[in-house]
Write a protein that holds these residues in place. Structure first.
Motif, PDB file in Angstrom:
ATOM      1  N   ARG A  26       0.837  -1.192   0.000  1.00 59.29           N
ATOM      2  CA  ARG A  26       0.000   0.000   0.000  1.00 59.29           C
ATOM      3  C   ARG A  26       0.874   1.246   0.000  1.00 59.29           C
ATOM      4  NH1 ARG A  26      -4.735   1.144   4.484  1.00 59.29           N
ATOM      5  NH2 ARG A  26      -5.490   3.139   3.614  1.00 59.29           N
ATOM      6  N   GLY A  27       0.480   2.237  -0.807  1.00 56.58           N
ATOM      7  CA  GLY A  27       1.214   3.496  -0.810  1.00 56.58           C
ATOM      8  C   GLY A  27       1.346   4.095  -2.201  1.00 56.58           C
ATOM      9  N   PHE A  28       2.024   5.255  -2.243  1.00 59.56           N
ATOM     10  CA  PHE A  28       2.215   5.974  -3.502  1.00 59.56           C
ATOM     11  C   PHE A  28       3.421   5.429  -4.260  1.00 59.56           C
ATOM     12  CE2 PHE A  28      -0.199   9.054  -1.036  1.00 59.56           C
ATOM     13  CZ  PHE A  28      -1.097   9.531  -1.981  1.00 59.56           C
ATOM     14  N   TYR A  29       3.403   5.604  -5.588  1.00 56.67           N
ATOM     15  CA  TYR A  29       4.551   5.275  -6.417  1.00 56.67           C
ATOM     16  C   TYR A  29       4.653   6.330  -7.516  1.00 56.67           C
ATOM     17  CZ  TYR A  29       0.836   3.108  -9.232  1.00 56.67           C
ATOM     18  OH  TYR A  29      -0.321   2.874  -9.942  1.00 56.67           O
ATOM     19  N   PHE A  30       5.880   6.514  -8.011  1.00 57.74           N
ATOM     20  CA  PHE A  30       6.130   7.608  -8.948  1.00 57.74           C
ATOM     21  C   PHE A  30       7.268   7.231  -9.880  1.00 57.74           C
ATOM     22  CE2 PHE A  30       8.144  11.957  -9.609  1.00 57.74           C
ATOM     23  CZ  PHE A  30       7.258  12.315 -10.614  1.00 57.74           C
ATOM     24  N   ALA A  31       7.074   7.482 -11.171  1.00 56.53           N
ATOM     25  CA  ALA A  31       8.117   7.280 -12.167  1.00 56.53           C
ATOM     26  C   ALA A  31       8.138   8.492 -13.086  1.00 56.53           C
ATOM     27  CB  ALA A  31       7.878   6.010 -12.971  1.00 56.53           C
ATOM     28  N   LEU A  32       9.332   8.940 -13.429  1.00 58.49           N
ATOM     29  CA  LEU A  32       9.481  10.136 -14.243  1.00 58.49           C
ATOM     30  C   LEU A  32      10.566   9.898 -15.282  1.00 58.49           C
ATOM     31  CD1 LEU A  32       8.783  13.174 -14.680  1.00 58.49           C
ATOM     32  CD2 LEU A  32      10.621  13.698 -13.054  1.00 58.49           C
ATOM     33  N   GLY A  33      10.311  10.315 -16.509  1.00 59.84           N
ATOM     34  CA  GLY A  33      11.307  10.135 -17.552  1.00 59.84           C
ATOM     35  C   GLY A  33      11.007  10.989 -18.760  1.00 59.84           C
ATOM     36  N   ALA A  34      11.819  10.814 -19.774  1.00 63.96           N
ATOM     37  CA  ALA A  34      11.644  11.560 -21.015  1.00 63.96           C
ATOM     38  C   ALA A  34      12.162  10.727 -22.168  1.00 63.96           C
ATOM     39  CB  ALA A  34      12.375  12.897 -20.957  1.00 63.96           C
ATOM     40  N   GLY A  35      11.595  10.958 -23.330  1.00 61.26           N
ATOM     41  CA  GLY A  35      12.020  10.234 -24.513  1.00 61.26           C
ATOM     42  C   GLY A  35      11.830  11.073 -25.753  1.00 61.26           C
ATOM     43  N   VAL A  36      12.222  10.512 -26.878  1.00 60.73           N
ATOM     44  CA  VAL A  36      12.039  11.183 -28.162  1.00 60.73           C
ATOM     45  C   VAL A  36      11.621  10.137 -29.189  1.00 60.73           C
ATOM     46  CG1 VAL A  36      14.470  10.939 -28.819  1.00 60.73           C
ATOM     47  CG2 VAL A  36      13.082  12.743 -29.865  1.00 60.73           C
TER      48      VAL A  36
END
Length: 260
Positions: A26-36
């Motif tokens: 249980r809880g928050f999750y986060f993913a961050l990225g960038a692409g082209v």
């Protein structure tokens, strides 16, 4: 590592994405990225361009026996009602489905197709390891006000503990409203077209098939590299549309993701 398809229906996106939602805690999750991505200016175009791809996922897992989670993915909100290693389903809302007359010279003189709220349902089924089927159905509440369905089959092959290759084959179905909106030309549009488009009636049906090869590499437990090579082929009335200059569109995309 765990991967799942981007659920952004109707657009090209980097296909492999680390999904923290598979965790049962249980809880928050986060993913961050960038692409082209390098791909066609529009589906059926013979002109290509580079486009940035933001890769963002913020969600919350409720930690219940169904592994229910809710997440912001791309430009939409997804509720995964149930998820396990073999089966998952849910629903989502998003925003998009439009077309601007300034996107390409071929749309010159035509009215824009307005963006609007989209409502979708989706499901995933893996009868055996490394083989899965997915289905997504999206209703456009504005613009064409049509309906689009995407059906795919995928296989993932773990080459090493850190490197994975995936193969996907998919198809897209549109109802009459969506097909006419995206691929048809009314008499009024023909008269207004600066590109000299002839009238064309596009009926509902299967509009394209897509083949994609995906690559995922785990640099660390938090950093992932992803890449995708694929091609889409228009079929049926979509292939015969006055908008279609090339019925086969290849595309390539790469990206980097940090999972918190």
């Amino acid at each position: 590592m765990h991967w799942s398809k981007s659920i952004l229906i109707g657009a090209t996106a980097i296909a492999l994405f680390p999904m923290s939602a598979v965790a049962e805690e249980r809880g928050f999750y986060f993913a961050l990225g960038a692409g082209v991505e390098y791909g066609p200016e529009y589906q059926g175009s013979d002109q290509y361009e580079f486009s940035p791809i933001p890769l963002i996922e913020l969600g919350y897992n409720f930690g219940n026996p169904w592994d229910t989670s809710i997440a912001f993915v791309g430009d939409g909100l997804e509720l995964t009602v149930y998820a396990d290693d073999r089966f998952s389903f849910g629903a989502g809302v998003g925003y998009g489905g439009g077309r601007d007359s300034g996107d390409n010279a071929i749309f010159g003189g035509l009215q824009d197709i307005d963006d609007g709220v989209t409502v979708s349902v989706f499901g995933f089924y893996a009868p055996v390891d490394y083989l899965s089927f997915d289905l997504g159905v999206t209703k456009f509440t504005d613009g064409t006000e049509g309906l689009e369905a995407n059906l795919g089959v995928s296989t993932g092959i773990p080459v090493t503990d850190r490197f994975e290759i995936g193969f996907s084959l998919g198809t897209t179905y549109m109802d009459d409203d969506a097909a006419q909106g995206f691929f048809g030309v009314t008499n009024a549009q023909s008269a207004a077209s600066t590109a000299g488009l002839a009238p064309f009636n596009a009926s509902g049906g299967f509009t394209s098939v897509e083949l994609t090869i995906d690559f995922g590499y785990e640099f660390t437990e938090n950093i992932f590299g992803v890449a995708s090579i694929g091609a889409s082929k228009l079929i049926g009335d979509a292939k015969d549309s006055p908008f279609t200059k090339d019925d086969i569109n290849p595309s390539v995309s790469v990206g980097l993701i940090y999972e918190f």
